[in-house]
Write an enzyme that holds these catalytic residues in place. Structure first.
Site, PDB file in Angstrom:
ATOM      1  N   ARG A  22     -12.843   6.229  -1.281  1.00 32.49           N
ATOM      2  CA  ARG A  22     -11.649   5.428  -1.014  1.00 32.49           C
ATOM      3  C   ARG A  22     -11.882   4.011  -1.523  1.00 32.49           C
ATOM      4  O   ARG A  22     -13.020   3.548  -1.639  1.00 32.49           O
ATOM      5  CB  ARG A  22     -11.332   5.402   0.492  1.00 32.49           C
ATOM      6  N   CYS A  80       0.821  -1.220   0.000  1.00 35.31           N
ATOM      7  CA  CYS A  80       0.000   0.000   0.000  1.00 35.31           C
ATOM      8  C   CYS A  80       0.853   1.267   0.000  1.00 35.31           C
ATOM      9  O   CYS A  80       1.489   1.578  -0.996  1.00 35.31           O
ATOM     10  CB  CYS A  80      -0.987  -0.048   1.159  1.00 35.31           C
ATOM     11  N   HIS A  92      -3.823  -5.599   2.367  1.00 36.05           N
ATOM     12  CA  HIS A  92      -3.546  -5.720   3.804  1.00 36.05           C
ATOM     13  C   HIS A  92      -4.212  -7.003   4.309  1.00 36.05           C
ATOM     14  O   HIS A  92      -4.905  -7.693   3.550  1.00 36.05           O
ATOM     15  CB  HIS A  92      -4.166  -4.538   4.565  1.00 36.05           C
TER      16      HIS A  92
HETATM   17  N1  GLN Z   1      -2.005   7.012   2.099  1.00 38.94           N
HETATM   18  C1  GLN Z   1      -2.128   6.130   0.944  1.00 38.94           C
HETATM   19  C2  GLN Z   1      -3.533   6.202   0.308  1.00 38.94           C
HETATM   20  O1  GLN Z   1      -4.461   6.642   0.927  1.00 38.94           O
HETATM   21  C3  GLN Z   1      -1.819   4.698   1.350  1.00 38.94           C
HETATM   22  C4  GLN Z   1      -2.794   4.155   2.396  1.00 38.94           C
HETATM   23  C5  GLN Z   1      -2.368   2.813   2.978  1.00 38.94           C
HETATM   24  O2  GLN Z   1      -1.182   2.493   3.100  1.00 38.94           O
HETATM   25  N2  GLN Z   1      -3.373   2.001   3.392  1.00 38.94           N
HETATM   26  O3  GLN Z   1      -3.691   5.760  -0.822  1.00 38.94           O
END
Ligand code: GLN
Length: 246
Positions: free
Chosen positions: A133, A96, A199
């Site tokens: 998101r 990520c 994740h």
């Molecule tokens: N900050 C980055 C995003 O929002 C990665 C987020 C994360 O590592 N879960 O895409």
């Protein structure tokens, strides 16, 4: 001769959201259950990365804030050795936020563009604070060495990643968003480096991928390594349960 898996964990206290350090715990267990020694170095701000001294470099996820905190250090003290080592066959797993910073740039939600380490030919752009998101369970089809396998987990990122010519996807999305929720790709592979949005932690729920990464990492010093099967019924059950979460 006892083999040793030597791992560098980048910014463990700053880049560890959603339990990504579980990947390290999984690698350790899957090595030590086979009599493979496991050595771990935590490298944070100011620590130089002697990347060739390791078999695997790991970077976990992070919010934009932590990515901003580490990026200058990543480029100043780790990038050159990391890129050189990847060319030399050192393995990597970047998850990520770490995955994003292993690309060429990450344009965060504020519009600020963070330069990346350039391990992967890809870039990431966050569409802005108010944008949807990419959150939820993800199932993807991975073209594993022995044939297609599923990889499962969950994702939570705002950034949308686009692969360039020099990177190939780790997997194809079957359920969820993956790199950008549009082109059906998830993650990236370049030489022995793997990037992913998954994740979970990723590796405990995907034991075949964990063993693939261990074998990749050991191959540079030991050649092809046949890993003996271990009792991972719990991991297999977790994988099967995640497949039912479509
Ligand atoms: N900050 C980055 C995003 O929002 C990665 C987020 C994360 O590592 N879960 O895409």
């Amino acid at each position: 001769m006892t083999m040793t898996l030597r791992v560098a964990h980048l910014y463990p206290s700053l880049m560890n959201i959603y339990g990504d350090r579980g990947n390290i715990m999984c690698l350790r267990r899957r090595c030590e259950s086979r009599g493979i020694a496991f050595e771990l170095d935590a490298l944070s701000l100011g620590d130089r990365l002697e990347a060739r001294a390791y078999d695997l470099v790991f970077a976990g996820g992070a919010q934009d804030r932590e990515q901003r905190l580490v990026v200058d250090d990543l480029l100043a003290t780790k990038r050159d050795a990391l890129v050189e080592a990847i060319e030399d066959g050192v393995a990597a797993l970047a998850v990520c936020g770490g995955y994003q910073l292993f690309g060429t740039f990450y344009r965060e939600a504020s519009g600020v563009e963070l330069p990346g380490a350039g391990v992967f030919d890809l870039h990431t752009e966050h569409p802005g604070e108010g944008a949807r998101r990419c959150i939820g369970n993800i199932i993807a089809a991975w073209d594993a060495p022995g044939g297609e396998r599923t990889i499962v987990g969950f994702e939570n990122h705002g950034g949308r990643t686009r692969l360039g010519e020099g990177a190939r996807p780790l997997a194809r999305v079957r359920h969820g968003n993956g790199n950008n929720g549009e082109d059906g790709t998830e993650g990236a592979v370049y030489r022995n480096a793997i990037g992913t949005y998954i994740h979970g932690s990723l590796l405990p729920k995907n034991p075949a991928l964990a063993d693939h990464i261990i074998a990749l990492a050991l191959a540079r010093r030991h050649g092809d390594v046949a890993l003996a099967p271990i009792d991972d019924r719990a991991e297999q059950r977790a994988h099967a349960a995640a497949l039912r979460l479509r």
